[in-house]
Design an enzyme around this catalytic site. Structure first.
Site, PDB file in Angstrom:
ATOM      1  N   GLN A   2       1.038  -1.299  -0.027  1.00  9.36           N
ATOM      2  CA  GLN A   2      -0.147  -0.052  -0.168  1.00  9.36           C
ATOM      3  C   GLN A   2       0.711   1.256  -0.210  1.00  9.36           C
ATOM      4  O   GLN A   2       2.067   1.474   1.135  1.00  9.36           O
ATOM      5  CB  GLN A   2      -1.156  -0.042   1.514  1.00  9.36           C
ATOM      6  CG  GLN A   2      -1.673   0.995   1.197  1.00  9.36           C
ATOM      7  CD  GLN A   2      -2.548   1.496   2.054  1.00  9.36           C
ATOM      8  OE1 GLN A   2      -2.485   2.133   3.528  1.00  9.36           O
ATOM      9  NE2 GLN A   2      -4.042   1.097   2.058  1.00  9.36           N
ATOM     10  N   CYS A  25      -6.550   7.258   5.466  1.00  8.49           N
ATOM     11  CA  CYS A  25      -6.203   7.587   6.388  1.00  8.49           C
ATOM     12  C   CYS A  25      -7.092   8.696   7.121  1.00  8.49           C
ATOM     13  O   CYS A  25      -6.716   9.813   6.553  1.00  8.49           O
ATOM     14  CB  CYS A  25      -4.252   7.597   6.494  1.00  8.49           C
ATOM     15  SG  CYS A  25      -3.916   7.958   7.732  1.00  8.49           S
ATOM     16  N   GLU A  38     -16.167  -2.039  11.537  1.00 11.33           N
ATOM     17  CA  GLU A  38     -17.083  -3.148  12.906  1.00 11.33           C
ATOM     18  C   GLU A  38     -17.626  -4.905  12.496  1.00 11.33           C
ATOM     19  O   GLU A  38     -18.345  -4.638  12.672  1.00 11.33           O
ATOM     20  CB  GLU A  38     -18.177  -1.673  12.934  1.00 11.33           C
ATOM     21  CG  GLU A  38     -17.555   0.078  12.961  1.00 11.33           C
ATOM     22  CD  GLU A  38     -16.907  -0.188  14.578  1.00 11.33           C
ATOM     23  OE1 GLU A  38     -18.197  -1.299  15.776  1.00 11.33           O
ATOM     24  OE2 GLU A  38     -16.298   0.523  14.344  1.00 11.33           O
ATOM     25  N   GLY A  76     -10.145  -5.737  10.035  1.00  9.34           N
ATOM     26  CA  GLY A  76      -9.193  -4.774  10.753  1.00  9.34           C
ATOM     27  C   GLY A  76      -9.592  -5.663  12.174  1.00  9.34           C
ATOM     28  O   GLY A  76      -9.146  -6.536  12.601  1.00  9.34           O
TER      29      GLY A  76
HETATM   30  C1  LIG Z   1      -3.884   1.424  14.635  1.00  7.54           C
HETATM   31  C2  LIG Z   1      -4.235   1.630  12.464  1.00  7.54           C
HETATM   32  C3  LIG Z   1      -3.772   1.611  11.760  1.00  7.54           C
HETATM   33  C4  LIG Z   1      -4.433   1.910  10.353  1.00  7.54           C
HETATM   34  N1  LIG Z   1      -3.485   1.973   9.803  1.00  7.54           N
HETATM   35  C5  LIG Z   1      -4.490   1.770   8.499  1.00  7.54           C
HETATM   36  C6  LIG Z   1      -2.528   1.749   6.812  1.00  7.54           C
HETATM   37  O1  LIG Z   1      -2.050   1.898   7.257  1.00  7.54           O
HETATM   38  N2  LIG Z   1      -3.837   1.892   6.126  1.00  7.54           N
HETATM   39  C7  LIG Z   1      -5.030   1.922   5.518  1.00  7.54           C
HETATM   40  O2  LIG Z   1      -5.748   1.934   4.362  1.00  7.54           O
HETATM   41  N3  LIG Z   1      -5.504   1.700   6.803  1.00  7.54           N
HETATM   42  C8  LIG Z   1      -5.319   1.617   8.000  1.00  7.54           C
HETATM   43  N4  LIG Z   1      -6.477   1.659   9.272  1.00  7.54           N
HETATM   44  C9  LIG Z   1      -7.550   1.657   8.590  1.00  7.54           C
HETATM   45  C10 LIG Z   1      -8.049   0.458   9.018  1.00  7.54           C
HETATM   46  O3  LIG Z   1      -7.364  -0.202   7.848  1.00  7.54           O
HETATM   47  C11 LIG Z   1      -9.374  -0.318   8.939  1.00  7.54           C
HETATM   48  O4  LIG Z   1      -9.796   0.055   7.550  1.00  7.54           O
HETATM   49  C12 LIG Z   1     -10.581   0.293   9.659  1.00  7.54           C
HETATM   50  O5  LIG Z   1     -10.055  -0.100  11.245  1.00  7.54           O
HETATM   51  C13 LIG Z   1     -11.800   0.053   9.678  1.00  7.54           C
HETATM   52  O6  LIG Z   1     -11.651  -1.464  10.308  1.00  7.54           O
HETATM   53  P1  LIG Z   1     -11.922  -1.750  11.493  1.00  7.54           P
HETATM   54  O7  LIG Z   1     -13.451  -1.601  11.559  1.00  7.54           O
HETATM   55  O8  LIG Z   1     -12.146  -3.750  11.333  1.00  7.54           O
HETATM   56  O9  LIG Z   1     -11.094  -2.289  12.461  1.00  7.54           O
HETATM   57  C14 LIG Z   1      -5.735   1.723  10.408  1.00  7.54           C
HETATM   58  C15 LIG Z   1      -6.461   1.648  11.004  1.00  7.54           C
HETATM   59  C16 LIG Z   1      -5.942   1.675  12.547  1.00  7.54           C
HETATM   60  C17 LIG Z   1      -7.081   1.370  14.158  1.00  7.54           C
END
Ligand SMILES: Cc1cc2nc3c(=O)[nH]c(=O)nc-3n(C[C@H](O)[C@H](O)[C@H](O)COP(=O)(O)O)c2cc1C
Length: 342
Positions: A68, A98, A201, A223
């Site tokens: 990425q 981001c 989520e 995530g």
């Molecule tokens: C600590 C943290 C770091 C993240 N870093 C990235 C990243 O490097 N690139 C990206 O596209 N999304 C990043 N995200 C977003 C996640 O990929 C994801 O879209 C987000 O956590 C929502 O999904 P979830 O509810 O399943 O956690 C990050 C999220 C968190 C919490």
């Protein structure tokens, strides 16, 4: 149906990708974002974020890894994407989600969702620069402060040449606050002819069922849900086939946590490894009472040797000199070379 492990900067590095993809159920994973400003990054930088490049861009379990990039300069992103492909990246993913202030201030991540034309130009230039056989994909939020522009953004990405989009179903202003607005994923999918992945989520098999019922997406990205429940992808893949798997217990999880710690100790400076352990353990406390008990013990501890003992891990030896990692720290604590060898 494909299940992807989400990119997570500062959390899902090659070690966690290795450990989590070994559990099963994950079809592909992504590096943390690699930030591109105004120059061509050195190959060492790519290899640092993506050590898997040296192993066919797969984790030890054989799970494919995508790389990425995050930035706003189409030409520079294109140049870096081309280099990443030469180094072995099989898919280039572009970050438009981001929410970090420092990243948005320098015109990267979710702030670009205010400029669909720029999204289009970035994907188009990256698409042009990388070999035809290498897919270019994108990850977006619904918008910056409102989802009203989500469809325009998704169309800009698809028209620019993205072959898949992951939609994190929240705006930048929503941050990580629940709920995720899964209904928007269906709207995005209706507007574009490429595969759309649902993200946000999904913490349990029931969440996945609700998400699928609301947005109809077959493909998902997990995530925090997968990090807090490492067998979530395996469970969802089984549930989709009508099977009901026994959830992973602590006795299966602990060896993974120990291996994660050993690898982190080998790779990271001792001042950083404990933080990584605590981050993962903190998320595991959502599902495992044993993790809550262990977290209470490790929380205030910064000494790697004491953490080895708390985790039940033998001291990590340096392969080159046979001494424990951070021998100076051990020496100071234990006092003698003899004690060190014990
Ligand atoms: C600590 C943290 C770091 C993240 N870093 C990235 C990243 O490097 N690139 C990206 O596209 N999304 C990043 N995200 C977003 C996640 O990929 C994801 O879209 C987000 O956590 C929502 O999904 P979830 O509810 O399943 O956690 C990050 C999220 C968190 C919490």
């Amino acid at each position: 149906m494909q299940i992807a492990l989400a990119p997570m900067e500062g959390l899902v590095d090659d070690i966690l990708r290795d450990v989590l993809t070994r559990v099963g159920g994950v079809d592909w994973c992504v590096t943390e974002f690699i930030r591109v400003n105004d120059r061509l990054l050195p190959p060492t930088y790519f290899r640092k974020f993506a050590p898997e490049l040296a192993h066919g861009s797969r984790t030890r379990a054989g799970t494919p890894m995508r790389l990425q990039l995050l930035g706003s300069d189409p030409a520079c992103l294109a140049e870096n994407a081309a280099l990443a492909c030469v180094l072995g990246a099989p898919v280039i993913d572009l970050n438009f989600g981001c929410p970090a202030k420092t990243v948005n201030r320098s015109r990267g991540g979710a702030v670009l969702l205010k400029e669909p034309q720029l999204l289009h130009a970035i994907v188009r230039e990256v698409r042009r620069a990388v070999p035809a056989g290498i897919p270019v994909t994108a990850k977006m939020r619904l918008g910056y402060d409102s989802p009203d522009g989500a469809i325009d953004c998704a169309r800009a990405l698809a028209d620019g040449g993205a072959s898949q989009i992951v939609v994190h179903a929240r705006t930048k202003m929503d941050g990580y606050k629940p709920p995720a607005h899964w209904e928007w994923i269906a709207r995005v999918q209706e507007a574009v002819n490429i595969e759309v992945y649902a993200n946000g989520e999904i913490w349990s098999v029931d969440d996945w069922r609700r998400c699928r019922a609301i947005c109809g997406a077959e493909n998902i990205m997990l995530g925090r849900g997968l990090i807090s429940r490492p067998d979530l992808a395996r469970q969802i893949a089984a549930a989709r086939k009508g099977l009901d798997l026994q959830p992973m217990g602590w006795s299966e999880l602990l060896p993974l946590l120990q291996d994660f710690w050993r690898q982190s100790r080998r790779k990271m400076a001792p001042q950083y490894a404990p933080g990584r352990l605590k981050q993962w353990l903190a998320l595991l406390t959502r599902n495992y009472p044993e993790a809550t008990a262990l977290f209470a013990q490790v929380r205030g501890e910064r000494d790697c040797i004491k953490l080895d003992a708390l985790l039940g891990v033998e001291r990590v030896m340096n392969a080159e000199n046979g001494l424990p990692v951070r021998a100076d720290q051990a020496r100071a604590e234990i006092g003698t070379e003899a004690a060190l060898a014990s």
